[in-house]
Design a protein around this motif. Sequence first.
Motif, PDB file in Angstrom:
ATOM      1  N   UNK A   1      83.273  -0.652  15.023  1.00  0.00           N
ATOM      2  CA  UNK A   1      82.638  -1.941  15.235  1.00  0.00           C
ATOM      3  C   UNK A   1      83.716  -2.999  15.472  1.00  0.00           C
ATOM      4  N   UNK A   2      83.412  -4.042  16.219  1.00  0.00           N
ATOM      5  CA  UNK A   2      84.420  -5.073  16.482  1.00  0.00           C
ATOM      6  C   UNK A   2      84.773  -5.861  15.220  1.00  0.00           C
ATOM      7  N   UNK A   3      85.879  -6.573  15.301  1.00  0.00           N
ATOM      8  CA  UNK A   3      86.332  -7.485  14.243  1.00  0.00           C
ATOM      9  C   UNK A   3      86.562  -6.788  12.907  1.00  0.00           C
ATOM     10  N   UNK A   4      87.018  -5.516  12.972  1.00  0.00           N
ATOM     11  CA  UNK A   4      87.303  -4.741  11.761  1.00  0.00           C
ATOM     12  C   UNK A   4      86.108  -4.685  10.819  1.00  0.00           C
ATOM     13  N   UNK A   5      84.916  -4.657  11.402  1.00  0.00           N
ATOM     14  CA  UNK A   5      83.702  -4.647  10.572  1.00  0.00           C
ATOM     15  C   UNK A   5      83.419  -3.280   9.963  1.00  0.00           C
ATOM     16  N   UNK A   6      83.860  -2.192  10.632  1.00  0.00           N
ATOM     17  CA  UNK A   6      83.585  -0.853  10.128  1.00  0.00           C
ATOM     18  C   UNK A   6      83.268   0.115  11.242  1.00  0.00           C
ATOM     19  N   UNK A   7      82.271   0.977  11.022  1.00  0.00           N
ATOM     20  CA  UNK A   7      81.905   2.025  11.975  1.00  0.00           C
ATOM     21  C   UNK A   7      80.414   1.984  12.259  1.00  0.00           C
ATOM     22  N   UNK A   8      80.049   2.482  13.443  1.00  0.00           N
ATOM     23  CA  UNK A   8      78.650   2.729  13.756  1.00  0.00           C
ATOM     24  C   UNK A   8      78.531   4.161  14.257  1.00  0.00           C
ATOM     25  N   UNK A   9      77.575   4.899  13.717  1.00  0.00           N
ATOM     26  CA  UNK A   9      77.411   6.316  14.008  1.00  0.00           C
ATOM     27  C   UNK A   9      76.024   6.526  14.597  1.00  0.00           C
ATOM     28  N   UNK A  10      75.965   7.222  15.718  1.00  0.00           N
ATOM     29  CA  UNK A  10      74.691   7.524  16.376  1.00  0.00           C
ATOM     30  C   UNK A  10      74.426   9.024  16.297  1.00  0.00           C
ATOM     31  N   UNK A  11      73.175   9.375  16.014  1.00  0.00           N
ATOM     32  CA  UNK A  11      72.772  10.776  15.937  1.00  0.00           C
ATOM     33  C   UNK A  11      71.486  10.949  16.733  1.00  0.00           C
ATOM     34  N   UNK A  12      71.450  11.966  17.578  1.00  0.00           N
ATOM     35  CA  UNK A  12      70.252  12.338  18.322  1.00  0.00           C
ATOM     36  C   UNK A  12      69.902  13.785  17.983  1.00  0.00           C
ATOM     37  N   UNK A  13      68.612  14.062  17.847  1.00  0.00           N
ATOM     38  CA  UNK A  13      68.191  15.426  17.530  1.00  0.00           C
ATOM     39  C   UNK A  13      66.760  15.640  17.996  1.00  0.00           C
ATOM     40  N   UNK A  14      66.338  16.899  17.981  1.00  0.00           N
ATOM     41  CA  UNK A  14      64.963  17.212  18.344  1.00  0.00           C
ATOM     42  C   UNK A  14      64.022  17.047  17.164  1.00  0.00           C
ATOM     43  N   UNK A  15      64.537  17.216  15.949  1.00  0.00           N
ATOM     44  CA  UNK A  15      63.705  17.128  14.758  1.00  0.00           C
ATOM     45  C   UNK A  15      64.304  16.140  13.752  1.00  0.00           C
ATOM     46  N   UNK A  16      63.433  15.549  12.960  1.00  0.00           N
ATOM     47  CA  UNK A  16      63.859  14.546  11.984  1.00  0.00           C
ATOM     48  C   UNK A  16      64.800  15.131  10.945  1.00  0.00           C
ATOM     49  N   UNK A  17      64.534  16.354  10.484  1.00  0.00           N
ATOM     50  CA  UNK A  17      65.364  16.946   9.441  1.00  0.00           C
ATOM     51  C   UNK A  17      66.801  17.127   9.893  1.00  0.00           C
ATOM     52  N   UNK A  18      67.014  17.347  11.194  1.00  0.00           N
ATOM     53  CA  UNK A  18      68.381  17.469  11.693  1.00  0.00           C
ATOM     54  C   UNK A  18      69.125  16.140  11.558  1.00  0.00           C
ATOM     55  N   UNK A  19      68.448  15.056  11.872  1.00  0.00           N
ATOM     56  CA  UNK A  19      69.066  13.737  11.737  1.00  0.00           C
ATOM     57  C   UNK A  19      69.334  13.429  10.270  1.00  0.00           C
ATOM     58  N   UNK A  20      68.356  13.702   9.422  1.00  0.00           N
ATOM     59  CA  UNK A  20      68.540  13.450   7.990  1.00  0.00           C
ATOM     60  C   UNK A  20      69.718  14.241   7.431  1.00  0.00           C
ATOM     61  N   UNK A  21      69.860  15.493   7.839  1.00  0.00           N
ATOM     62  CA  UNK A  21      70.942  16.326   7.337  1.00  0.00           C
ATOM     63  C   UNK A  21      72.301  15.769   7.759  1.00  0.00           C
ATOM     64  N   UNK A  22      72.409  15.325   8.994  1.00  0.00           N
ATOM     65  CA  UNK A  22      73.680  14.768   9.475  1.00  0.00           C
ATOM     66  C   UNK A  22      73.992  13.447   8.782  1.00  0.00           C
ATOM     67  N   UNK A  23      72.984  12.590   8.603  1.00  0.00           N
ATOM     68  CA  UNK A  23      73.220  11.330   7.912  1.00  0.00           C
ATOM     69  C   UNK A  23      73.564  11.562   6.439  1.00  0.00           C
ATOM     70  N   UNK A  24      72.972  12.589   5.832  1.00  0.00           N
ATOM     71  CA  UNK A  24      73.313  12.928   4.448  1.00  0.00           C
ATOM     72  C   UNK A  24      74.783  13.348   4.354  1.00  0.00           C
ATOM     73  N   UNK A  25      75.242  14.073   5.351  1.00  0.00           N
ATOM     74  CA  UNK A  25      76.650  14.486   5.392  1.00  0.00           C
ATOM     75  C   UNK A  25      77.558  13.257   5.452  1.00  0.00           C
ATOM     76  N   UNK A  26      77.211  12.295   6.304  1.00  0.00           N
ATOM     77  CA  UNK A  26      78.015  11.072   6.404  1.00  0.00           C
ATOM     78  C   UNK A  26      77.916  10.239   5.125  1.00  0.00           C
ATOM     79  N   UNK A  27      76.746  10.219   4.532  1.00  0.00           N
ATOM     80  CA  UNK A  27      76.553   9.494   3.270  1.00  0.00           C
ATOM     81  C   UNK A  27      77.509  10.030   2.204  1.00  0.00           C
TER      82      UNK A  27
END
Length: 330
Positions: free
Chosen positions: A285-311
């Motif tokens: 993110x600009x101005x040393x604000x941090x990061x932004x992560x985008x995830x695309x998937x066919x199913x919701x559980x795939x997105x949840x699993x990836x976000x849980x990993x980042x969490x």
Amino acid sequence: MDGRAQTQSTALAFPALGFVGDRNAAIRLGREASELAAFQDEPAQMASAAIGKNGFLRLGFERRGPRTILAELDRRIPALAQRTLYPEQALPDLAWLFMITTTGCLLQGDRMALEIGLGPQARAHITTQSATKVHSMDANYAAQTQQIALAEDAYLELLPEPLIPHRRARFISETRIQLADSATLLYAEILQPGRKHHHPDECFGATLLSLATTATRPDGRLLFSEKLVIEPERQALRQTGVMDGFDVFGNLMLLTPPAVADRVDARIGAAVDQVGGLAFGACRLPNDAGLIIKVLARETEQVKAKLHEYWAIVREEATGTALSPPFFWR
């Protein structure tokens, strides 16, 4: 209930965190948004923003001794908050809180306003009791505003369940974030295509989705601003550069000091797996604000699993503690 706000305490000075207690923010948001100009008609049933359709929830957290407590609670139906929990042995000062909408969904004419403030060194995890379902509409729209303020060394995980827009839904959301240089916010959005297994027209069948996020420092310096306006009837989402062959979109924002962002960034990667139906990547993110992560998937559980990993990665790098195994109730 008679619709009046319920107040627990006023210990936390929200004005010092940039709040003014604006219970009508969501009403103005929809009236002033150009993309909603065609949807200002009133429902034939209950009027927009009427009692029971104009929710407000204000949560103020403070560090008191060894724990973070909910020092201020102000609400108006249908918004509700459960009592704070402390389920994590590795992080006993972290207050967990579930937000609830007693109506169970968002209907045409609904207006919801949320304010969250964390005082110095307060730490909290906030989520929702279930997915946010935005029902079909033939008049007006639903609107939501979120104001989040974090003081020095505050830490907030705001991880709601997915947003599910039904066919012909019209929804606008604006999130305004204000945080100190030393604070950390992990904020996730999961957007489903609709009830894709319910009816063929439900998948990407919403009329309009408008999702905006802005972050600033306490002195007013702008960190970044992002806005997504999705109109499937005007622009097909099944194309390269938009959703292509994916159905579910995950958006994870990590606003944190540069040293934490560097460590998190070093542990995450990027990939596109068309066979497995998953794509993900991160950028600064600009101005040393941090990061932004985008995830695309066919199913919701795939997105949840990836976000849980980042969490889990963020929890380790920001607090020095490992994420607890999933609870049976979450």
